[in-house]
Scaffold this motif. Structure first.
Motif, mmCIF file in Angstrom:
data_model
loop_
_atom_site.group_PDB
_atom_site.id
_atom_site.type_symbol
_atom_site.label_atom_id
_atom_site.label_comp_id
_atom_site.label_asym_id
_atom_site.label_seq_id
_atom_site.Cartn_x
_atom_site.Cartn_y
_atom_site.Cartn_z
ATOM 1 N N PHE A 1 0.664 -1.355 -0.096
ATOM 2 C CA PHE A 1 -0.140 0.030 -0.005
ATOM 3 C C PHE A 1 1.070 1.363 -0.001
ATOM 4 C CE2 PHE A 1 -3.110 -3.219 1.569
ATOM 5 C CZ PHE A 1 -4.287 -2.601 0.671
ATOM 6 N N LEU A 2 1.865 1.267 0.813
ATOM 7 C CA LEU A 2 2.766 2.527 1.040
ATOM 8 C C LEU A 2 4.061 2.625 -0.169
ATOM 9 C CD1 LEU A 2 3.074 2.485 4.893
ATOM 10 C CD2 LEU A 2 1.472 3.726 3.539
ATOM 11 N N GLY A 3 4.375 1.386 -0.761
ATOM 12 C CA GLY A 3 5.414 1.340 -1.222
ATOM 13 C C GLY A 3 6.663 1.438 -0.486
ATOM 14 N N SER A 4 7.780 0.983 -0.912
ATOM 15 C CA SER A 4 8.824 1.234 -0.445
ATOM 16 C C SER A 4 10.109 1.642 -1.085
ATOM 17 C CB SER A 4 9.215 -0.472 0.183
ATOM 18 O OG SER A 4 10.545 -0.546 0.479
ATOM 19 N N VAL A 5 11.022 2.465 -0.595
ATOM 20 C CA VAL A 5 12.121 2.928 -1.218
ATOM 21 C C VAL A 5 12.905 1.862 -1.371
ATOM 22 C CG1 VAL A 5 13.930 4.661 -1.332
ATOM 23 C CG2 VAL A 5 11.477 5.484 -0.902
ATOM 24 N N SER A 6 13.314 1.317 -0.525
ATOM 25 C CA SER A 6 14.342 0.118 -0.454
ATOM 26 C C SER A 6 13.936 -0.926 -1.719
ATOM 27 C CB SER A 6 14.693 -0.401 0.802
ATOM 28 O OG SER A 6 13.647 -1.002 1.409
ATOM 29 N N ASP A 7 12.579 -1.265 -1.525
ATOM 30 C CA ASP A 7 12.024 -2.225 -2.504
ATOM 31 C C ASP A 7 12.100 -1.915 -3.872
ATOM 32 O OD1 ASP A 7 10.514 -4.897 -3.036
ATOM 33 O OD2 ASP A 7 8.975 -3.789 -3.507
ATOM 34 N N TYR A 8 11.658 -0.683 -4.159
ATOM 35 C CA TYR A 8 11.795 0.067 -5.561
ATOM 36 C C TYR A 8 13.292 -0.136 -6.148
ATOM 37 C CZ TYR A 8 11.198 3.264 -9.352
ATOM 38 O OH TYR A 8 11.154 3.735 -10.671
ATOM 39 N N CYS A 9 13.940 0.468 -5.166
ATOM 40 C CA CYS A 9 15.381 0.587 -5.646
ATOM 41 C C CYS A 9 16.011 -0.667 -5.972
ATOM 42 C CB CYS A 9 16.373 1.191 -4.600
ATOM 43 S SG CYS A 9 15.896 3.071 -4.432
ATOM 44 N N ALA A 10 15.817 -1.694 -5.117
ATOM 45 C CA ALA A 10 16.225 -2.988 -5.413
ATOM 46 C C ALA A 10 15.953 -3.728 -6.791
ATOM 47 C CB ALA A 10 15.594 -4.006 -4.371
ATOM 48 N N HIS A 11 14.654 -3.137 -7.392
ATOM 49 C CA HIS A 11 14.268 -3.739 -8.574
ATOM 50 C C HIS A 11 14.513 -2.656 -9.733
ATOM 51 C CE1 HIS A 11 11.872 -6.136 -5.933
ATOM 52 N NE2 HIS A 11 11.725 -7.066 -6.947
ATOM 53 N N HIS A 12 14.996 -1.518 -9.476
ATOM 54 C CA HIS A 12 15.045 -0.528 -10.605
ATOM 55 C C HIS A 12 16.426 0.154 -10.508
ATOM 56 C CE1 HIS A 12 10.753 -0.572 -10.141
ATOM 57 N NE2 HIS A 12 10.929 -0.367 -11.500
ATOM 58 N N ALA A 13 17.446 0.103 -9.476
ATOM 59 C CA ALA A 13 18.932 0.493 -9.723
ATOM 60 C C ALA A 13 19.603 -0.371 -10.606
ATOM 61 C CB ALA A 13 19.506 0.541 -8.068
ATOM 62 N N LYS A 14 20.589 0.269 -11.241
ATOM 63 C CA LYS A 14 21.320 -0.052 -12.290
ATOM 64 C C LYS A 14 22.852 -0.512 -11.704
ATOM 65 C CE LYS A 14 19.015 1.238 -16.398
ATOM 66 N NZ LYS A 14 17.603 1.210 -15.948
ATOM 67 N N CYS A 15 22.778 -0.468 -10.375
ATOM 68 C CA CYS A 15 24.262 -0.936 -9.712
ATOM 69 C C CYS A 15 23.796 -1.948 -8.742
ATOM 70 C CB CYS A 15 24.591 0.102 -9.323
ATOM 71 S SG CYS A 15 23.898 1.249 -8.071
ATOM 72 N N PRO A 16 24.782 -2.522 -8.055
ATOM 73 C CA PRO A 16 24.383 -3.265 -6.908
ATOM 74 C C PRO A 16 23.690 -2.522 -5.704
ATOM 75 C CG PRO A 16 26.598 -3.860 -7.837
ATOM 76 C CD PRO A 16 26.170 -2.555 -8.489
ATOM 77 N N ILE A 17 22.718 -3.076 -5.090
ATOM 78 C CA ILE A 17 22.455 -2.386 -4.051
ATOM 79 C C ILE A 17 22.252 -3.092 -2.798
ATOM 80 C CG2 ILE A 17 20.095 -3.080 -4.861
ATOM 81 C CD1 ILE A 17 18.903 -0.708 -3.324
ATOM 82 N N LEU A 18 22.415 -2.493 -1.734
ATOM 83 C CA LEU A 18 22.742 -3.219 -0.357
ATOM 84 C C LEU A 18 21.518 -2.537 0.444
ATOM 85 C CD1 LEU A 18 24.274 -5.104 1.529
ATOM 86 C CD2 LEU A 18 25.470 -3.104 2.196
ATOM 87 N N ILE A 19 20.562 -3.449 0.769
ATOM 88 C CA ILE A 19 19.662 -3.207 1.874
ATOM 89 C C ILE A 19 19.905 -3.249 3.231
ATOM 90 C CG2 ILE A 19 17.209 -2.995 2.380
ATOM 91 C CD1 ILE A 19 16.605 -3.820 -0.418
#
Length: 170
Positions: free
Chosen positions: A143-161
């Motif tokens: 419902f709220l969306g998650s910045v970390s979840d979005y970045c995990a799927h859309h960032a073009k570099c490795p992401i660390l949550i």
């Protein structure tokens, strides 16, 4: 011939949450730990870009009746409060980085955080994007969306949550 070490470029997204500051501390303590053991302590371990995204202020209000536009005084007051809040957030982040062997720069953006964080990471060619996790349940994330979840799927570099320690999670 000595091998030249590449400077690691890391972007850490910061907001007012304790989770984002924990992610910054974790990054400094874990990604740059090898620099502390380095014989050349004058050399920086890498570069951290601390990015903070301010939400744009909507200058109108939708009451039950017609649209009401905020006055110039209200707009100036809100903008000043946002600037003070951003300054406090970045000051706290810079204090955390103070005695660490890294170069630090700050970046302030205005807009939708999840989009702008991913865009900035791509444009700056960072090696890692680090974001904190607020530990939202699957339902709240839906419902709220998650910045970390979005970045995990859309960032073009490795992401660390980075999740906060268990005792601070609900």
């Amino acid at each position: 011939m000595a091998e030249e070490r590449k400077t690691m470029k890391v972007m850490v997204a910061i907001d007012e949450s304790d989770g984002s500051f924990y992610a910054l501390k974790w990054t400094l303590d874990n990604l740059f730990m090898s620099a502390l053991a380095s014989p050349d302590l004058n050399q920086d371990a890498g570069m951290i870009t601390i990015v903070h995204v301010q939400q744009p202020f909507q200058p109108y209000i939708y009451p039950a009746g017609p649209v009401i536009y905020a006055t110039t005084t209200v707009l100036e007051s809100v903008r000043k409060a946002q600037e003070e809040n951003t300054a406090a957030i970045l000051s706290r982040a810079l204090q955390i980085c103070k005695d660490k062997p890294v170069k630090v720069e700050t970046l302030i953006l205005e807009g939708e955080p999840k989009d702008l964080i991913c865009q900035a990471a791509e444009q700056m060619h960072v090696d890692f994007l680090v974001v904190g996790s607020r530990g939202l349940s699957k339902i709240k994330r839906a419902f709220l969306g998650s910045v970390s979840d979005y970045c995990a799927h859309h960032a073009k570099c490795p992401i660390l949550i980075v999740k906060p320690p268990k005792e601070s999670r609900e």
